[in-house]
Scaffold this motif. Structure first.
Motif: not given
Length: 507
Positions: A38-66
């Motif tokens: 679980r923590e392995f996957c958590y760490a992967v998410e923490a490291a890559f969630v921002t780059p992935v969301l930015l790469s698909v074009g998520l607006p900054r206004s929706l970050y808090s919603l996620v």
């Protein structure tokens, strides 16, 4: 299928069953391996969630919603599932069906999160439509993964409590903390490597697919080990083998009698009435039960909320703090500028700081065992909060690279504390209630460990809601990210005071 049996709820029912046999070290380690995955996957998410969301074009206004959707769902549904697992009639046991279901949801979430953009790109030729669907699929993946990963902790802890004696529960929780730290460290190290230019990256297509391969393999393997670690006796068979609990000696978990002699007659039972085990509980009635729980459980929930709020304040913004405050970079500068490059170096160094946190968490789980006979559970609880509060205050007041990385060890002390001490206290409280079983205190009837573990775990989701809803506005108001670290310190030191005054210590 289970028949209808006479039923008495909560701790009275549990105390009348045979005590669990002693478990081997291998069984306890296999059980704890799920925390590594679980923590392995958590760490992967923490490291890559921002780059992935930015790469698909998520607006900054929706970050808090996620970040808010998952804890809102978890806080609403966690107690209901925890209560339902207390009365699950599956032939596989009470907890493992829920753990397996949530494990599958975690796998689905990380699959959509890391592969959503590639899948949508392959299926949809239109760029405009492709962007919208990629954002939707990745967001669903993030929310689903967070929801299931947060949710699974309660059934995992309840599973441990159900099948282990008191001493084995203590050992099991220490193994949980150890593998939590090791899993996080391995996840952060895996995310820090440049897989995009490796042979494996060329074979699988991209860096994200390599990370997904390791995450899926790790999670599947360790979840399987966990599910087959210790057998669970189905609830129906427990009743068939000893429906009235008359064969159970009233001994504590190390074989010492609670009193000077073991009574020859069984204790008086509460009024029995026929009832099927398909207990139905609405969210309203369960929240009411949580509000009306014994005061020491309620205080434990509040202290856990304070601790997780402090911990998340720091952890969610730590890499940004390193980039902006310690390295003095600028995330809003042009991407080819020196300021932005400096910020990226700070973020990378922040990831190494989080790796130090994970390693120190694993090491401190063993230090806890040495300190426990000296200062007790309440002392360990206070120490964890105090070390974190002191460390974050020093980082905020004197930010530099060496001292900040050194003090990241305090994060691991807090992490290990949050993952073990509250659940150890629940074990102590239930043990004390078993000693008082003849009193039939109505405030403790009707609750099982599933509900109590769920109530504690709910505080994690509530802390995420508080941090996600309020901390961004606080940073904007202060104009500096340093307020995040100082807020974490303040909240942790308030938690110290609360523990000292209100947390019940069981001898």
């Amino acid at each position: 299928m289970c028949e209808t049996f006479f039923f008495w709820p909560g701790s009275v029912y549990k105390s009348l069953l045979f005590k669990p046999p002693r478990r081997t070290r291998g069984q306890l380690i296999m059980h704890a391996m799920v925390m590594f995955g679980r923590e392995f996957c958590y760490a992967v998410e923490a490291a890559f969630v921002t780059p992935v969301l930015l790469s698909v074009g998520l607006p900054r206004s929706l970050y808090s919603l996620v970040w808010l959707i998952s804890p809102l769902l978890g806080f609403t549904l966690q107690p209901v599932i925890g209560s339902a697992s207390d009365y699950c009639r599956s032939s596989w046991g009470r907890r493992r069906p829920y753990i397996l279901s949530l494990g599958i949801m975690m796998m689905m979430g990380i699959t959509m999160f890391l592969n959503g953009d590639a899948v949508i790109t392959a299926l949809m030729p239109s760029r405009g439509v492709r962007k919208i669907w990629a954002i939707v699929l990745v967001m669903i993946g993030v929310v689903l993964f967070d929801f299931a990963a947060d949710f699974i902790d309660g059934p995992v802890k309840a599973y441990l409590f159900d099948v282990c004696s008191y001493k084995d529960k203590e050992k099991g929780l220490h193994y949980h903390a150890l593998f939590t730290g090791l899993g996080g460290a391995c996840g952060y190290l895996t995310g820090a490597m440049d897989w995009g230019h490796s042979a494996l990256g060329a074979l699988l297509g991209s860096e994200y697919q390599v990370i997904y391969f390791f995450s899926a393999l790790t999670w599947t393997f360790f979840l399987t080990l966990h599910l087959f670690s210790i057998p669970e006796m189905p609830l129906c068979k427990q009743l068939v083998s000893d429906p009235f609990g008359l064969a159970t000696p009233l001994l504590d978990t190390d074989g010492t009698a609670y009193g000077t002699t073991t009574p020859k007659e069984p204790p008086p039972l509460p009024e029995l009435r026929p009832r099927a085990f398909s207990k139905r509980m609405t969210l309203k009635s369960l929240l009411s039960a949580m509000v009306n729980m014994p005061s020491h459980y309620r205080c434990l929930c509040i202290s856990h909320l304070l601790g997780w709020t402090a911990f998340l304040c720091n952890m969610l913004f730590f890499t940004d703090f390193m980039g902006q405050i310690v390295y003095k970079g600028n995330p809003y500068a042009a991407h080819n500028s020196t300021a932005y490059t400096t910020y990226e170096r700070g973020v990378e160094m922040g990831c190494w700081g989080l790796c130090i946190n994970a390693v120190s968490s694993a090491l401190y789980s063993y230090v806890q065992r040495l300190l426990l006979p000296c200062i007790g559970l309440k002392g360990l609880y206070f120490l964890g909060y105090f070390a974190f509060g002191l460390g974050t205050s020093l980082i905020g007041l004197f930010p530099n690279i060496i001292s900040t990385l050194t003090l990241c060890g305090a994060f691991g002390v807090m992490s290990s504390t949050l993952y073990t001490i509250p659940f150890n206290l629940i074990t102590e409280y239930h043990k004390e209630e078993e000693r008082r079983q003849g009193n039939h205190d109505p405030s403790v009837l009707g609750r099982g460990t599933g509900v109590d573990c769920a109530a504690i775990t709910c505080m994690v989701q509530l802390a995420q809601i508080i941090v996600g809803a309020g901390l961004g506005a606080l940073v904007n108001l202060a104009g500096s990210v340093v307020v995040v670290v100082l807020s974490a310190s303040t909240m942790s030191l308030i938690g110290c005071l609360f523990i000292a005054l209100f947390i019940k210590c069981v001898d």
